[in-house]
Design an enzyme around this catalytic site. Structure first.
Site, PDB file in Angstrom:
ATOM      1  N   TYR A   1      -7.617   3.378  -2.664  1.00 27.94           N
ATOM      2  CA  TYR A   1      -7.205   2.262  -3.503  1.00 27.94           C
ATOM      3  C   TYR A   1      -5.694   2.137  -3.412  1.00 27.94           C
ATOM      4  CZ  TYR A   1      -6.129  -0.658  -7.475  1.00 27.94           C
ATOM      5  OH  TYR A   1      -5.647  -1.683  -8.242  1.00 27.94           O
TER       6      TYR A   1
ATOM      7  N   GLU B   1      -3.686  -6.373  -4.314  1.00 26.95           N
ATOM      8  CA  GLU B   1      -4.546  -5.186  -4.321  1.00 26.95           C
ATOM      9  C   GLU B   1      -5.368  -5.058  -3.043  1.00 26.95           C
ATOM     10  OE1 GLU B   1      -7.189  -3.825  -7.935  1.00 26.95           O
ATOM     11  OE2 GLU B   1      -8.456  -4.948  -6.562  1.00 26.95           O
TER      12      GLU B   1
END
Ligand code: GDP
Ligand code: MN
Length: 380
Positions: A101, A189
């Site tokens: 992530y 993101e």
């Protein structure tokens, strides 16, 4: 403004962040054609503006072009978290070894952008944060200095990224920082950023949010807005220059001024009610704007009562009253409405509304109490 995955990834690619080969399709036959071009093994990904598509069945692997067509047919017929799927991204399938992530967002409390990374990628970061917060690394970036190389290395080390990938990771971090600052994003993101079996680091998923207040200087990004995927009420509100945010309660609120709107919502809550929305009609709103605002409020089926709290300064109460009358004429609302008008031309406003069967109130507290009672069906 939220961008779709395919839009976010196109932006990433411009800034040197590696993404899989692929294109977006609106029909299953287009998806098939793209799959053929890409050699057959592809992933079909629903393009909706919510997270967790994978879990909802909106991301599927196909072994050949025929299966790609089948899966695209399935996915294009889906609704994910209430949003219809209108497009799918057809990407070359990646053989994944590790999912990471990686994102940049704004940390309001720190008044700085923050880079967030985790070796536990793929799943939603909120889940990681709740269950295993120790697996999340955060590094604040000074907006004036920008991202420093050592900070990217710190992150790489903290998530135990093998040394071989540090150089590529550095480039991706620098790219993502540029994406974030140059597009005035509030979120950039990559989840997951993957290490593939053939030893490449690529952004498999992308998500971006752009600050609406900065869109005036990004005509190219503003054009990417997908109104089909937004709540209709919010699109409508933007058209009229209204600040509207839908909430879960049942008391519609129409107020002039953001501060007064928030105060009104607090007072509604104080008396045991729940606001259905935040809405600021702004200073000096004319009757057309008021009518639009009222239609937006009443388009929410949860609304059981409407509270008008107008403090006339530049905004004239008679103009607001006219807007209310126009809207009532068009929408024929069935819910009780409580109105409090004070300030400029309040007297004229009240006169205009005298025949409109509205519940009137003198003070905000009184108005809120009456609106709460009305929403509970206790109004006279
Ligand atoms: P999200 O669920 O909306 O976040 O959608 P993602 O694009 O992140 O996909 C969800 C998950 O599907 C990823 O975490 C991967 O595990 C898997 N996935 C996505 N693309 C591929 C791919 O090309 N190959 C493989 N093997 N898995 C993929
Ligand atoms: Mn994802």
């Amino acid at each position: 403004m939220k961008l779709h995955e395919y839009q976010s990834k196109q932006i990433f690619a411009k800034y040197g962040i590696p993404i899989p080969k692929g294109r977006v399709a609106a029909t299953a036959s287009e998806a098939k054609a793209i799959a053929e071009e890409l050699g057959g093994r592809v992933v079909i990904k629903s393009q909706v503006l919510v997270g967790g598509r994978g879990k909802a069945g909106g991301v599927k692997l196909a072994k050949d072009a025929d299966e790609a067509e089948q899966l695209a047919t399935q996915i294009l017929a889906m609704e994910i978290k209430g949003l219809p799927v209108r497009k799918v991204l057809v990407d070359e399938a990646a053989a994944i070894e590790t999912e990471i992530y990686f994102s940049i967002t704004n940390d309001r409390a720190a008044r700085k952008p923050v880079m967030i990374a985790s070796a536990a990628g793929g799943v939603e970061i909120e889940e990681v944060a709740a269950k295993t917060p120790e697996k999340i690394v955060k590094v604040h970036v000074d907006p004036l200095l920008g991202l420093r190389d050592y900070q990217a290395r710190d992150i790489a080390a903290s998530i135990d990224l093998p040394r071989d990938y540090w150089k590529d990771f550095n480039k991706i971090a620098a790219g993502l920082w540029k994406v974030y600052t140059e597009t005035d994003a509030t979120l950039a993101e990559i989840n997951p950023l993957v290490i593939t079996k053939d030893k490449r680091l690529i952004a498999l998923d992308g998500k971006m949010m752009i600050d609406d207040n900065a869109l005036f200087r990004h005509a190219d990004l503003a054009e990417m807005r997908d109104v089909d995927e937004e709540a209709a009420a919010e699109t409508e509100a933007r058209k009229y220059g209204l600040s509207y945010i839908k909430l879960d309660g049942n008391i519609g609120c129409m107020v002039n001024g953001a501060g007064l709107a928030m105060t009104s919502m607090d007072i509604v809550k104080l008396f045991g009610g729940e606001p259905a929305n935040f809405l600021d009609i702004g200073g000096g709103a004319g009757s057309d704007k008021v009518a639009a605002a009222m239609k937006i409020i009443l388009s929410d089926p949860n609304v059981k009562a409407v509270l008008f709290n107008i403090f006339g300064g530049i905004t004239r109460c008679d103009e607001v009253a006219r807007g209310i009358l126009v809207a009532m004429d068009e929408v024929k609302p069935k819910v009780p409405m409580v109105v409090r008008l004070v300030g400029t031309n309040a007297e004229e406003g009240r006169k205009l509304l005298a025949d409109a069967k509205m519940i009137t109130a003198e003070t905000l507290a009184d108005a809120a109490k009456k609106a709460v009672a009305a929403a509970k069906g206790k109004a006279k």
